[in-house]
Design a protein around this motif. Structure first.
Motif, PDB file in Angstrom:
ATOM      1  N   MET A 103       0.878  -1.252   0.046  1.00 16.26           N
ATOM      2  CA  MET A 103       0.036  -0.093   0.004  1.00 16.26           C
ATOM      3  C   MET A 103       0.886   0.926  -0.126  1.00 16.26           C
ATOM      4  O   MET A 103       1.963   1.288   0.753  1.00 16.26           O
ATOM      5  CB  MET A 103      -0.828  -0.174   1.389  1.00 16.26           C
ATOM      6  N   THR A 144      -1.815   7.102   0.869  1.00 13.75           N
ATOM      7  CA  THR A 144      -3.164   6.902   1.037  1.00 13.75           C
ATOM      8  C   THR A 144      -3.891   7.406   2.009  1.00 13.75           C
ATOM      9  O   THR A 144      -3.529   7.608   3.200  1.00 13.75           O
ATOM     10  CB  THR A 144      -3.372   5.262   0.828  1.00 13.75           C
ATOM     11  N   GLU A 161      -9.383   4.901   1.863  1.00 13.57           N
ATOM     12  CA  GLU A 161      -8.621   4.085   1.007  1.00 13.57           C
ATOM     13  C   GLU A 161      -8.117   2.925   1.654  1.00 13.57           C
ATOM     14  O   GLU A 161      -8.273   1.735   1.083  1.00 13.57           O
ATOM     15  CB  GLU A 161      -7.691   4.866   0.162  1.00 13.57           C
ATOM     16  N   ARG A 162      -7.384   3.104   2.814  1.00 16.59           N
ATOM     17  CA  ARG A 162      -6.742   2.019   3.519  1.00 16.59           C
ATOM     18  C   ARG A 162      -8.070   0.805   4.148  1.00 16.59           C
ATOM     19  O   ARG A 162      -7.808  -0.231   4.073  1.00 16.59           O
ATOM     20  CB  ARG A 162      -6.096   2.477   4.651  1.00 16.59           C
ATOM     21  N   GLN A 163      -8.880   1.665   4.619  1.00 14.76           N
ATOM     22  CA  GLN A 163     -10.121   0.806   5.108  1.00 14.76           C
ATOM     23  C   GLN A 163     -10.805   0.020   4.072  1.00 14.76           C
ATOM     24  O   GLN A 163     -11.217  -1.031   4.155  1.00 14.76           O
ATOM     25  CB  GLN A 163     -11.230   1.788   5.792  1.00 14.76           C
ATOM     26  N   THR A 164     -10.876   0.870   2.866  1.00 13.15           N
ATOM     27  CA  THR A 164     -11.596  -0.017   1.668  1.00 13.15           C
ATOM     28  C   THR A 164     -10.405  -1.210   1.420  1.00 13.15           C
ATOM     29  O   THR A 164     -11.120  -2.280   0.981  1.00 13.15           O
ATOM     30  CB  THR A 164     -11.960   0.821   0.569  1.00 13.15           C
ATOM     31  N   TYR A 165      -9.464  -0.951   1.351  1.00 10.38           N
ATOM     32  CA  TYR A 165      -8.355  -1.951   0.921  1.00 10.38           C
ATOM     33  C   TYR A 165      -8.467  -3.045   1.686  1.00 10.38           C
ATOM     34  O   TYR A 165      -8.643  -4.390   1.497  1.00 10.38           O
ATOM     35  CB  TYR A 165      -6.944  -1.431   0.963  1.00 10.38           C
ATOM     36  N   HIS A 166      -8.391  -2.805   3.118  1.00 13.88           N
ATOM     37  CA  HIS A 166      -8.402  -3.957   3.906  1.00 13.88           C
ATOM     38  C   HIS A 166      -9.730  -4.632   4.322  1.00 13.88           C
ATOM     39  O   HIS A 166      -9.879  -6.024   4.379  1.00 13.88           O
ATOM     40  CB  HIS A 166      -8.036  -3.365   5.713  1.00 13.88           C
ATOM     41  N   ALA A 180     -11.751  -4.890   1.626  1.00 15.00           N
ATOM     42  CA  ALA A 180     -11.648  -6.043   0.363  1.00 15.00           C
ATOM     43  C   ALA A 180     -10.860  -7.146   0.603  1.00 15.00           C
ATOM     44  O   ALA A 180     -11.511  -8.528   0.102  1.00 15.00           O
ATOM     45  CB  ALA A 180     -11.347  -5.298  -1.008  1.00 15.00           C
ATOM     46  N   ILE A 181      -9.733  -7.183   1.427  1.00 17.85           N
ATOM     47  CA  ILE A 181      -8.834  -8.235   1.558  1.00 17.85           C
ATOM     48  C   ILE A 181      -9.831  -9.236   2.527  1.00 17.85           C
ATOM     49  O   ILE A 181      -9.708 -10.191   2.223  1.00 17.85           O
ATOM     50  CB  ILE A 181      -7.608  -7.770   2.273  1.00 17.85           C
ATOM     51  N   TRP A 236     -16.773  -5.259  -2.500  1.00 14.35           N
ATOM     52  CA  TRP A 236     -16.723  -6.249  -3.350  1.00 14.35           C
ATOM     53  C   TRP A 236     -17.298  -6.240  -4.892  1.00 14.35           C
ATOM     54  O   TRP A 236     -16.829  -6.462  -5.819  1.00 14.35           O
ATOM     55  CB  TRP A 236     -17.131  -7.477  -2.563  1.00 14.35           C
ATOM     56  N   LEU A 285     -15.614  -3.993  -7.275  1.00 13.92           N
ATOM     57  CA  LEU A 285     -14.366  -4.352  -7.848  1.00 13.92           C
ATOM     58  C   LEU A 285     -14.650  -5.001  -9.379  1.00 13.92           C
ATOM     59  O   LEU A 285     -15.656  -5.384  -9.508  1.00 13.92           O
ATOM     60  CB  LEU A 285     -13.598  -5.685  -7.181  1.00 13.92           C
TER      61      LEU A 285
END
Length: 87
Positions: free
Chosen positions: A1, A5, A9-14, A16-17, A74, A77
């Motif tokens: 990452m 950011t 954006e970090r919350q969205t990334y994590h 999605a993971i 999700w 994406l």
């Protein structure tokens, strides 16, 4: 990452993971029933069988839960990312 950011954006990334891990049975068992594919709920396969069913919510507070927020993230994406399988 990337370092620059934003928090969102970090919350969205994590998120999605975490959804990926739940869908591919790489997360704890107590999380396994959180998400359902639309085709499993409606009974027919539409244009995109890898979309998650968006649960109904009654309050704005419920929008913070991973079951709702994760589903929206999700489904946004690209299809190529949603169809990747865990190795």
């Amino acid at each position: 990452m990337h370092v620059n950011t934003t928090l969102v954006e970090r919350q969205t990334y994590h998120t999605a993971i975490q959804v990926f891990k739940i869908l591919h049975n790489v997360s704890p068992n107590y999380l396994q029933g959180l998400f359902s594919y639309t085709s499993n709920v409606t009974g027919h396969i539409g244009r995109n069988p890898h979309r998650l069913y968006v649960p109904g919510i009654r309050t704005n507070y419920s929008k913070r839960f991973i079951r709702y927020r994760g589903t929206l993230i999700w489904n946004r994406l690209p299809a190529a990312l949603r169809t990747v399988y865990a190795a």
